[in-house]
Every structure is written in C-alpha cells, then in structure tokens.
Design an enzyme around this catalytic site. Structure first.
Site, mmCIF file in Angstrom:
data_model
loop_
_atom_site.group_PDB
_atom_site.id
_atom_site.type_symbol
_atom_site.label_atom_id
_atom_site.label_comp_id
_atom_site.label_asym_id
_atom_site.label_seq_id
_atom_site.Cartn_x
_atom_site.Cartn_y
_atom_site.Cartn_z
ATOM 1 C CB SER A 172 -0.965 -0.045 1.181
ATOM 2 O OG SER A 172 -1.979 0.910 1.044
ATOM 3 C CG ASP A 268 -5.906 -1.554 -4.861
ATOM 4 O OD1 ASP A 268 -6.504 -0.746 -4.106
ATOM 5 O OD2 ASP A 268 -4.857 -2.136 -4.531
ATOM 6 C CG HIS A 336 -5.296 -2.263 -0.743
ATOM 7 N ND1 HIS A 336 -4.835 -1.533 -1.816
ATOM 8 C CD2 HIS A 336 -4.708 -1.738 0.352
ATOM 9 C CE1 HIS A 336 -4.004 -0.588 -1.375
ATOM 10 N NE2 HIS A 336 -3.903 -0.705 -0.062
#
Length: 400
Positions: A172, A268, A336
């Site tokens: 991330s 995502d 994600h």
C-alpha cells in the site's frame, strides 16, 4: 466468566498461537533511539521503529526489507489525528509483530526467502517516507525521508552492507514507498549485490473519479506540500514534471533503473473506493453498496469499474515497458495488499493467476527463472480469488 466461555477463549488463544508459529512467529520491536538526534522521528517526535528477524544458513547474507502501509495525512488536521495513533507515534505501536507471507520463516510456504534477514519497517510519517519538514506551531515532525535513511543506515551497520541479495518491498503506502525509494535503495550497495524491489498494491493510478474530477490528484498534491516531499521524490521524475505528479508511480517507473516487481489487483479495493468512487465524488451515495460488493453494482457501474481495470492494466504495462527486469502479477480479485499474509502469498487456497501463486511468481522473477508477466482475465473470471486488505491500515474513505 463461565467454564464454557473460558474454554472457548482458551481454544481461540491456542489457535492464534499455532497460527503465529506456523507463519513465522512474533518478532519484537526495535526502537531506533539514535535517530532522534538526527531529526529522524515519527510525526509526534518519537523514535522510528522496525522488527528484525535474523537470517540463517544460506540466507544469512540476504535481506528483505518490507515497509508497512497505512495511507497518508494531507494537512495539519489529519496529521494531528494521525500522530495519536501507531501510524504517527512509535509509542502507540504493538511491541511485537507476527511475520507471515513474504516475511514468513517456513520453507514450505516461503521457499525463496524464508531464511533471509527479514525486516518490517513501521510506518509513522504519513508521506510514504518522503517528507522533510517541521511545523513548530503544532509540533508535527514531517520527517519520513530521514526516518527511511536512518533505518537503512542502521540495517547497513548490522550487516546489510554485506548483502549478496537485497529486496526493498512494501504494501500500500509502503508499496508506493518501495517505488519512490527503489533507486535510492540500490545506491546503498556495491554493484556486486543483486538488488530488486517489490511493490504490493502500491501502483496508485492518477485517474478521474466518477464525477469527472481528480480527487486523488488534489489529495496527493496536498500530501507533497504538507510534508515538503518534493526534494525527496525521484529526481528522474521531478526534473521532467511537477513534483506532485511524481507521487504517482506511472510517472516514476519509466525512469527507474532498479528491477521491480508489481503485485496488484486490477480491481484494487482501496483504489475503487477512494480514487474511482470517493465519497466526495458520490454525494448521492449511489456507489455505497457497489463499493462493498460488486454483486450490488448496477450494469453501468460495472462498466465503469471494468473501464478502470482496463486503464490500470494499460497504464502499468506501459510504465513497466518490455524489460524482463520489470515483472508483475495482476489478479482480478477485489483486494488490497496480498503479500503479507500466508493465505494470499502461498497456501492451498491462494489466488492463482495463470496457475501461479504470488510467492512462485516473485521467486521466479527474483531468481530469474523466467520472464514473469501474469495478468488475470477480467472479473468475475477467477474462482480462486482471496480478498485481502492485510497490513494496509488504510481508512475506507480517503477523507477519514
């Protein structure tokens, strides 16, 4: 508490302990107190921190440094909120961290990296380790770039300078950091060291939202301005365009010199919720249910989501170019961050793209056992999908 209830809790505790042992155990925290004098501190001025599991055997001189995710703060108000949490203060961090996935210590589930020196860098600056500024009025230390350098210096002194193989990875906001700091990481080592980077869910797209605006563009511009990030973004990009545009991987990757691998979903989940359909662009809340479950999307909404996936795939493949040094594994799951948990990294139920798990794809790419470009077919074609938002710590709404 009754005997039955107590028994349930004990059984749960045993299961958790077994899981931790199976996936690599719990690793204690290291506070880098010596960094404070250099101004390399978290948002609240506390010392930066990391978790270090030492390598052994054939992996004793190999290193994987994995940076934690957790979004960004884009102004004084959001950074003040952040400084009272573990994403802004090492005083709030858990003293131990369970290693799993790419950091796992079992050969059966992490065959290529299980016995390497494995480091989890905690994230407490809110700028993907790029900032270098100070707000005396609010006592906010925007020192992400100094934190990154101080931790790297400490690891080099602890043996990383002698690495045969070294990886900088992240998930991330940490995945974005692995892109923005990749060439800088390469420069720490002699030419004889094999150095590569891995970005998990870090390729954030510069795209318009459902209202036709650019919510993410505005947000990233505010992050760069608040943290004073411009001087620490890759010069290969900032010499060509405005600094805030160099917070987007699509503008950085084409000019990178160091090999890099991308783990990402074409759908995502954080990007769909915050780049494509952020709350600020959805005043009537028409996307609220769709963002939670694609099965609740209307046909026009699904078309917009499919178009976003098409744009994502074309953008990342164009940025990566044709070099075999740039690998990728792009699935079609609503997920994600997929490298930090064993269930998505390498397990009997892990997601497959072209019959390949993430761990196998990354290992083959790193060790150059073949060209690795795995791109999944569009949703809903993949029955092996495992949804995951592990270790990202990102709010469901970018404004949260």
């Amino acid at each position: 508490m009754g005997d039955a209830k107590l028994g349930q809790w004990l059984n749960l505790l045993v299961c958790v302990l077994i899981l931790l042992k199976a996936e690599g155990g719990s690793v204690g925290i290291t506070y880098l107190e010596s960094a404070v004098a250099k101004g390399a501190v978290c948002l609240d001025g506390s010392a930066p921190a990391y978790h270090f599991d030492k390598g052994s055997g054939s992996g004793a001189n190999n290193w994987v440094v994995h940076m934690e995710g957790g979004g960004w703060c884009n102004n004084v108000e959001t950074c003040l909120d952040r400084k009272t949490t573990d994403l802004g203060s090492s005083k709030k961090m858990d003293k131990s961290f369970g290693f799993s996935g790419i950091l796992g210590s079992k050969q059966s589930s992490n065959p290529d990296f299980f016995n390497w020196n494995r480091i989890k860098v905690r994230y407490c600056d809110g700028s993907s380790f790029t900032g270098d500024a100070f707000d005396p009025a609010n006592k906010l230390y925007f020192r992400g770039a100094r934190v990154w350098q101080a931790i790297m210096d400490d690891l080099m002194a602890k043996g990383m300078r002698n690495a045969q193989n070294a990886i900088l990875s992240g998930c991330s906001a940490g995945g974005l950091a692995s892109i923005l700091n990749c060439d800088r990481f390469r420069s720490l080592f002699p030419a004889t060291t094999k150095v590569k980077c891995i970005a998990d869910a870090g390729f954030f797209l510069n795209a318009k939202d459902v209202s036709g605006g650019s919510h993410i563009g505005t947000f990233y511009s505010q992050v760069v301005a608040t943290h004073g990030s411009a001087k620490n973004l890759p010069a290969s990009c900032t010499s060509r365009m405005r600094p805030e545009l160099c917070f987007f991987p699509q503008n950085v990757v084409p000019f990178m010199q160091t090999p890099i691998f991308f783990i990402n979903s074409g759908y995502d989940s954080w990007q769909i919720k915050n780049i494509l359909a952020p709350s600020a662009a959805d005043s009537k809340k028409e996307w609220k249910n769709c963002k939670l479950d694609f099965k609740k999307c209307s046909a026009p909404q699904l078309k917009i989501i499919q178009d976003y996936r098409t744009l994502f795939v074309s953008t990342i493949t164009k940025a990566a170019g044709s070099s075999p040094a740039r690998g990728m594994w792009i699935d079609s799951c609503y997920a994600h961050c997929q490298s930090g948990r064993q269930v998505t990294w390498s397990s009997d139920s892990s997601t497959l793209v072209a019959k390949t798990k993430i761990a196998s794809a990354v290992g083959d790419w790193f060790h150059e056992r073949g060209v690795v470009r795995k791109i999944d077919c569009p949703y809903p074609c993949n029955p092996t999908c495992q949804s995951s938002d592990s270790e990202s710590n990102l709010p469901q709404d970018i404004n949260a």
